[in-house]
Design a protein around this motif. Structure first.
Motif, PDB file in Angstrom:
ATOM      1  N   ALA A  29       0.829  -1.211   0.000  1.00  0.00           N
ATOM      2  CA  ALA A  29       0.000   0.000   0.000  1.00  0.00           C
ATOM      3  C   ALA A  29       0.859   1.254   0.000  1.00  0.00           C
ATOM      4  CB  ALA A  29      -0.934  -0.011   1.217  1.00  0.00           C
ATOM      5  N   ASP A  30       2.001   1.203   0.678  1.00  0.00           N
ATOM      6  CA  ASP A  30       2.911   2.351   0.693  1.00  0.00           C
ATOM      7  C   ASP A  30       3.440   2.627  -0.712  1.00  0.00           C
ATOM      8  OD1 ASP A  30       4.617   4.360   2.081  1.00  0.00           O
ATOM      9  OD2 ASP A  30       6.236   3.048   1.405  1.00  0.00           O
ATOM     10  N   ALA A  31       3.742   1.577  -1.451  1.00  0.00           N
ATOM     11  CA  ALA A  31       4.196   1.749  -2.837  1.00  0.00           C
ATOM     12  C   ALA A  31       3.091   2.361  -3.690  1.00  0.00           C
ATOM     13  CB  ALA A  31       4.638   0.406  -3.412  1.00  0.00           C
ATOM     14  N   ARG A  87       3.046   5.973  -5.716  1.00  0.00           N
ATOM     15  CA  ARG A  87       2.662   6.130  -7.122  1.00  0.00           C
ATOM     16  C   ARG A  87       1.623   7.225  -7.281  1.00  0.00           C
ATOM     17  NH1 ARG A  87      -0.972   4.331 -11.089  1.00  0.00           N
ATOM     18  NH2 ARG A  87       0.025   3.562 -13.022  1.00  0.00           N
ATOM     19  N   VAL A  88       0.638   7.248  -6.404  1.00  0.00           N
ATOM     20  CA  VAL A  88      -0.395   8.279  -6.461  1.00  0.00           C
ATOM     21  C   VAL A  88       0.223   9.662  -6.282  1.00  0.00           C
ATOM     22  CG1 VAL A  88      -2.408   9.220  -5.270  1.00  0.00           C
ATOM     23  CG2 VAL A  88      -2.258   6.769  -5.714  1.00  0.00           C
ATOM     24  N   ARG A 142      -7.923   5.312  -0.821  1.00  0.00           N
ATOM     25  CA  ARG A 142      -6.614   5.888  -0.478  1.00  0.00           C
ATOM     26  C   ARG A 142      -5.680   4.800   0.037  1.00  0.00           C
ATOM     27  NH1 ARG A 142      -6.174  11.969   1.256  1.00  0.00           N
ATOM     28  NH2 ARG A 142      -4.362  11.097   2.328  1.00  0.00           N
ATOM     29  N   PRO A 143      -4.550   4.592  -0.643  1.00  0.00           N
ATOM     30  CA  PRO A 143      -3.626   3.544  -0.200  1.00  0.00           C
ATOM     31  C   PRO A 143      -2.943   3.862   1.121  1.00  0.00           C
ATOM     32  CG  PRO A 143      -2.722   4.771  -2.061  1.00  0.00           C
ATOM     33  CD  PRO A 143      -4.141   5.214  -1.914  1.00  0.00           C
ATOM     34  N   ASP A 144      -2.789   5.143   1.463  1.00  0.00           N
ATOM     35  CA  ASP A 144      -2.149   5.449   2.744  1.00  0.00           C
ATOM     36  C   ASP A 144      -3.021   5.028   3.918  1.00  0.00           C
ATOM     37  OD1 ASP A 144      -4.016   7.457   2.095  1.00  0.00           O
ATOM     38  OD2 ASP A 144      -3.027   8.889   3.425  1.00  0.00           O
ATOM     39  N   LEU A 181      -8.099  11.908  -3.252  1.00  0.00           N
ATOM     40  CA  LEU A 181      -9.021  10.794  -3.505  1.00  0.00           C
ATOM     41  C   LEU A 181      -8.305   9.483  -3.764  1.00  0.00           C
ATOM     42  CD1 LEU A 181     -11.713  12.531  -5.754  1.00  0.00           C
ATOM     43  CD2 LEU A 181     -11.912  11.898  -3.351  1.00  0.00           C
ATOM     44  N   GLY A 182      -6.990   9.477  -3.714  1.00  0.00           N
ATOM     45  CA  GLY A 182      -6.248   8.225  -3.884  1.00  0.00           C
ATOM     46  C   GLY A 182      -5.852   7.923  -5.298  1.00  0.00           C
ATOM     47  N   GLY A 183      -6.045   8.870  -6.235  1.00  0.00           N
ATOM     48  CA  GLY A 183      -5.547   8.704  -7.583  1.00  0.00           C
ATOM     49  C   GLY A 183      -6.060   7.490  -8.321  1.00  0.00           C
TER      50      GLY A 183
END
Length: 470
Positions: free
Chosen positions: A164-166, A170-171, A286-288, A460-462
């Motif tokens: 998820a951090d990766a 990217r986002v 959102r990946p974060d 919005l998490g891209g």
């Protein structure tokens, strides 16, 4: 041998029957998100993973592709994923028995002078000869309390967090590239508007100088126009610096020297609307936030590992092999040897280490939970901020467009009167002041709108999706 087998079978059966998993099971905390954003609209396009494609800009597409290929940040994130995957594989191996094989060969002679040398009839007894051996050993720790299971669970959660951090990297990278690119284009629009202002001030200065030379205007009027021209010259002269900084940032984000960037500027129009969705969807968008939850999961599993340290551990070990002084008779029944049996270890005194480790693990859970809640609040604020920026800037653009329309009509009237000889050219340049300043303000506002669009994309998490990993 039968009795030993029976004992081992009973021990193994009792141990496996008693297996349990210590520690709390992970449960995702409530997001406590509001029902809607403060300034949200339901209209707009839905973000996809490669969200920049929706703008149909070939230059932007090329820059994003270059950034994804050359970014050191993404390379670091990819290496972290591989490391976490390796750690997860190592923890899975702990759940299986360990098998080792070995062989040895050597010569042996005992000393006749050593204090441990046996004596028979007053003479030292020494031994001399060769020794050969072949053996295999098996060891398996029974996971009675779920320690190994929790280790695997924690490693899997950490792998999820790293992945998820990766995705978050990217986002952030793709949004920053777009923001830098749009800033550069906005500066190009502003530079065009500034040049118009400078040209208008230069014409006004020429008229003022002619009138001053003819004695029809004062020194004060001439110096006022001269000062305005100098201010316009300063703005125009500063623009290359601002454009170079934007270009340098774009080059750094795409992993190439600024000299290698060959871009063509085109005027910016209004950015398209993007659907914000519901605040409750942020956990999947959102990946974060997904990373924060995975870290909470890993911390929760560590509590079970710490609790298991208070309980006994049972290991089943065994070895089988051959040992002989003659290599030719190594693999034979008389040379056979074996050793099998369980071992039990029970912690009695650890100096408070286990209690401290357990307290530390529980505190890590509290820390991770608080961190998630903080990230959630920040995510909600970032979306609301971006939406407020877009709506606020749109209202200002609308007002500036009205100003531009009205001032344009006033300029048309001034030019008509000048053509009729009713006013001087300085009156025309004075009428040009407002529309030219408004054009520059509109260029800056367009840049702010596109910057807010990039901010909204990132908030919005891209286009990342927790359902499929983005």
């Amino acid at each position: 041998m039968i009795q030993l087998k029976t004992v081992l079978t009973l021990v193994a059966t009792a141990a496996l029957t008693a297996c349990t998993t210590l520690g709390p099971n992970y449960q995702a905390p409530a997001a406590n998100a509001p029902a809607a954003y403060r300034a949200a609209t339901t209209a707009g396009a839905e973000l996809q993973r490669d969200w920049w494609l929706m703008f149909n800009d070939a230059q932007l597409n090329a820059l994003e592709a270059q950034a994804l290929h050359a970014s050191p940040t993404l390379a670091v994130a990819a290496a972290r994923i591989e490391r976490s995957r390796a750690v997860f594989g190592a923890t899975q191996a702990d759940r299986l028995p360990r098998v080792d094989v070995g062989a040895n060969a050597g010569g042996l002679r005992t000393s006749a002078k050593a204090t441990t040398t046996p004596v028979l009839n007053g003479r030292a007894v020494t031994f001399e000869g060769e020794s050969f051996g072949l053996s295999a050993s098996v060891g398996w720790e029974l996971d009675l309390w779920g320690r190994v299971k929790r280790q695997t669970e924690a490693a899997q959660a950490q792998l999820d967090a790293t992945t998820a951090d990766a995705a978050a990297a990217r986002v952030a990278l793709t949004a920053d590239v777009a923001a830098a690119y749009w800033q550069w284009r906005a500066l190009a629009d502003e530079a065009t508007a500034l040049q118009r202002v400078r040209d208008s001030r230069a014409q006004a200065f020429q008229v003022a100088q002619t009138r001053f030379d003819a004695g029809s205007s004062t020194t004060q009027d001439l110096e006022r126009v001269r000062a305005e021209l100098a201010a316009a010259d300063a703005d125009v002269a500063d623009m290359p610096r601002r454009q170079a900084l934007a270009m340098n940032q774009l080059a750094a984000l795409t992993g190439q020297p600024a000299a290698a960037l060959k871009l063509q500027a085109s005027p910016l129009s209004a950015p398209p609307a993007i659907r914000a969705g519901l605040p409750s969807e942020l956990l999947q968008r959102r990946p974060d936030l997904a990373q924060s939850l995975a870290q909470l999961h890993a911390a929760t599993a560590q509590v079970g590992i710490a609790e298991a340290a208070f309980y006994p551990s049972i290991k089943l070990t065994g070895s089988f092999g051959y040992s002989s002084e003659d290599l030719g008779s190594l693999i034979s029944a008389p040379a056979r040897l074996y050793n099998v049996g369980p071992s039990i270890s029970l912690p009695i005194f650890e100096g408070g280490r286990n209690k401290a480790n357990l307290a530390s693990a529980k505190a890590s859970v509290d820390e991770s939970l608080a961190s998630f809640r903080g990230r959630m609040l920040l995510a909600l604020r970032e979306v609301d901020d971006a939406l407020a920026e877009l709506q606020g800037r749109a209202a200002v653009v609308e007002a500036q467009n009205r100003t531009l329309a009205s001032s344009g009509q006033a300029l048309t009237v001034a030019k008509s009167r000048y053509d009729q000889g009713a006013v001087s050219y300085l009156d025309v340049t004075e009428a040009e002041r407002t529309p030219l300043a408004t054009q520059r303000a509109l260029a800056q506002l367009r840049g702010a709108q596109w910057a807010a669009t990039a901010q909204l994309v990132k908030a919005l998490g891209g286009g990342w999706s927790g359902a499929n990993g983005g």
